[in-house]
Write a protein that holds these residues in place. Structure first.
Motif, mmCIF file in Angstrom:
data_model
loop_
_atom_site.group_PDB
_atom_site.id
_atom_site.type_symbol
_atom_site.label_atom_id
_atom_site.label_comp_id
_atom_site.label_asym_id
_atom_site.label_seq_id
_atom_site.Cartn_x
_atom_site.Cartn_y
_atom_site.Cartn_z
ATOM 1 N N PRO A 1 64.623 73.478 83.181
ATOM 2 C CA PRO A 1 64.941 74.896 82.934
ATOM 3 C C PRO A 1 66.161 75.372 83.730
ATOM 4 C CG PRO A 1 62.585 74.623 83.112
ATOM 5 C CD PRO A 1 63.187 73.299 83.464
ATOM 6 N N ARG A 2 66.272 74.953 84.987
ATOM 7 C CA ARG A 2 67.416 75.356 85.810
ATOM 8 C C ARG A 2 68.707 74.773 85.257
ATOM 9 N NH1 ARG A 2 70.741 78.578 88.319
ATOM 10 N NH2 ARG A 2 71.858 77.620 90.078
ATOM 11 N N GLU A 3 68.665 73.514 84.815
ATOM 12 C CA GLU A 3 69.852 72.881 84.249
ATOM 13 C C GLU A 3 70.259 73.536 82.938
ATOM 14 O OE1 GLU A 3 69.208 68.402 86.158
ATOM 15 O OE2 GLU A 3 68.455 68.877 84.151
ATOM 16 N N LEU A 4 69.279 73.924 82.132
ATOM 17 C CA LEU A 4 69.580 74.630 80.890
ATOM 18 C C LEU A 4 70.268 75.959 81.168
ATOM 19 C CD1 LEU A 4 66.491 74.073 78.549
ATOM 20 C CD2 LEU A 4 68.867 73.429 78.103
ATOM 21 N N GLU A 5 69.819 76.628 82.218
ATOM 22 C CA GLU A 5 70.438 77.904 82.608
ATOM 23 C C GLU A 5 71.909 77.696 82.967
ATOM 24 O OE1 GLU A 5 70.020 81.171 86.221
ATOM 25 O OE2 GLU A 5 68.275 79.962 85.670
ATOM 26 N N LEU A 6 72.199 76.642 83.731
ATOM 27 C CA LEU A 6 73.578 76.341 84.119
ATOM 28 C C LEU A 6 74.411 75.940 82.903
ATOM 29 C CD1 LEU A 6 72.907 74.310 87.392
ATOM 30 C CD2 LEU A 6 73.959 76.580 87.238
ATOM 31 N N ARG B 1 73.940 76.824 79.713
ATOM 32 C CA ARG B 1 74.182 78.004 78.880
ATOM 33 C C ARG B 1 75.237 78.909 79.508
ATOM 34 N NH1 ARG B 1 67.714 78.970 77.968
ATOM 35 N NH2 ARG B 1 67.433 77.363 76.370
ATOM 36 N N SER B 2 75.207 79.030 80.817
ATOM 37 C CA SER B 2 76.194 79.850 81.509
ATOM 38 C C SER B 2 77.595 79.284 81.323
ATOM 39 C CB SER B 2 75.852 79.937 82.991
ATOM 40 O OG SER B 2 76.844 80.662 83.691
ATOM 41 N N ARG C 1 75.030 77.755 70.582
ATOM 42 C CA ARG C 1 74.080 77.023 71.414
ATOM 43 C C ARG C 1 73.371 75.985 70.545
ATOM 44 N NH1 ARG C 1 71.170 81.626 75.214
ATOM 45 N NH2 ARG C 1 73.028 82.213 76.395
ATOM 46 N N GLU D 1 71.495 71.589 72.969
ATOM 47 C CA GLU D 1 71.237 71.707 74.406
ATOM 48 C C GLU D 1 70.620 70.410 74.903
ATOM 49 O OE1 GLU D 1 68.923 75.310 74.786
ATOM 50 O OE2 GLU D 1 70.737 76.535 74.863
#
Length: 305
Positions: free
Chosen positions: A206-211, A213-214, A223, A226
Motif C-alpha cells: 500500500p505504501r509503495e502504491l501511494e508513492l 500514484r504520487s 492509472r 499499477e
C-alpha cells in the motif's frame, strides 16, 4: 516582376492565415495522425537481447543464448515486403545489434520507426541513424547510470532528434527518488513516463502504491497499470494481438504479444517470419493471460469474451 509576385503572394497569404487557422487545424491534424498510426500493424521488434546493463527488474537478458540474431539481409527482405507498419524496436539494447546502422538506413520509407534505448554508448556515433526514427524513447536505469550522466546523453541526442521521451521503471527501491528524476528530465523538455514494475511474483505494498500514484500524477493522468494485473489472470478476452500487433524476436520467432510470449508461449506462437507459410492472423484470438505489459496495452484492443 509578375513571376516574382506569383511566388511571393502564396507564401504571404499562408503567413497571414497561419495564426488564425492553426488553432483549428492542430486538433484535426493530431487526430488524423493518430488515426493513421492506429491503422498500421504495430510490431514490437527485438533485434537482439544483448544489453550492457543488468537491471534488477529485467528478466530478458538471459534470453541472449536462447534467441540467436540473424543477418540484416533477412530482416530487410522480410520488412520491405510488408505493407506499411509501425516498427517499434526495443531489447535488450537494439543499438548493440551488429548491423543496426545497415538495417535502419535500408528499411523501406513507408514504415514508421520508433526505438527504445538506454543510450549506453556514444550518441554521436549514430548521427546518420537518429533522423530515421519518428520517435526515440530513452530508458533511464538508475542502477546502472547516474542522473547527470544520463541527462548529458539526452542533451547530445536532442541535437539529432527532436521527438524524445523518457521511460523510468518504478522499481520499489527507486519510488521515493522518482519525483527528483521526473523534475530533472522534464527540465530538458523531455516528457517522462513511469512504467510500473511488472512481475507475476510481486505486488506493490500500500505504501509503495501511494508513492507510485504520487509520482505518476506528476506526469500523466492514467492509472491503467499499477503492477502485474493479477485480477486479469484466467479471464477470457477476445483480442486483436497477432492481427494488428505482433512481437518479433531476434531469430525471427513471432508471437501475438509480449504477455503471451512470457506467460503462455505455446498458445501465442505464430511461427517464424522467415518461413514461407508465415502470415498475420486473420481473426482475433481468445486468451486468458494477464494483460499487464505496457508494450501490449498501448496497442492491443480487447474485450471480455
Amino acid at each position: 516582376h509578375s513571376a516574382i509576385g506569383r511566388e511571393v503572394l502564396p507564401m504571404t497569404l499562408r503567413e497571414l492565415l497561419k495564426p488564425y487557422l492553426k488553432p483549428f487545424l492542430r486538433p484535426v491534424l493530431s487526430r488524423y495522425k493518430t488515426y493513421r498510426r492506429r491503422k498500421l500493424v504495430h510490431v514490437i521488434f527485438i533485434p537482439t537481447y544483448s544489453c550492457q546493463y543488468r537491471c534488477p527488474y529485467c528478466e530478458v537478458w538471459p534470453l541472449v543464448a536462447k534467441f540467436k540474431t540473424v543477418d540484416p539481409e533477412k530482416w530487410l527482405n522480410f520488412f520491405n515486403r510488408q505493407p506499411p507498419a509501425l516498427i517499434d524496436s526495443t531489447g535488450g539494447e537494439p543499438f548493440l545489434y551488429e548491423a543496426w546502422r545497415e538495417l535502419i538506413l535500408n528499411l523501406s520509407g513507408r514504415h514508421r520507426l520508433a526505438v527504445t534505448t538506454n543510450l549506453a554508448y556514444e550518441v554521436s556515433e549514430f548521427v546518420d541513424v537518429w533522423p530515421r526514427f519518428n520517435g526515440v524513447t530513452v530508458s533511464f536505469h538508475p542502477h546502472s547510470i547516474d542522473l547527470e550522466a544520463f541527462m548529458a546523453k539526452i542533451q547530445e541526442l536532442k541535437k539529432f532528434q527532436r521527438n524524445v521521451g523518457c521511460n523510468i521503471v518504478a522499481y520499489p527501491d527507486q519510488l521515493e527518488k522518482l519525483p527528483n528524476y521526473i523534475q530533472a528530465i522534464r527540465s530538458l523538455g523531455v516528457a517522462v513516463h513511469i512504467d510500473p514494475y511488472i512481475s507475476e511474483k510481486y505486488g506493490y505494498t500500500p505504501r509503495e502504491l501511494e508513492l507510485l500514484r504520487s509520482a505518476r500524477g506528476l506526469v500523466e493522468k492514467s492509472r491503467r497499470m499499477e503492477g502485474f494485473n493479477f485480477g486479469d489472470t484466467g479471464v477470457l478476452k477476445s483480442c486483436d494481438a497477432g492481427r494488428r500487433h505482433i512481437l518479433l524476436l531476434p531469430d525471427g520467432s513471432c508471437f501475438t504479444c509480449m504477455c503471451g510470449f512470457f506467460l503462455k508461449p505455446e498458445d501465442h506462437s505464430m511461427g517464424n517470419v522467415f518461413s514461407k507459410e508465415w502470415s498475420l492472423r486473420q481473426r482475433d484470438i481468445v486468451c486468458d493471460v494477464s494483460c499487464s505489459c505496457g508494450c501490449d496495452l498501448d496497442w492491443v484492443k480487447f474485450k471480455r469474451a
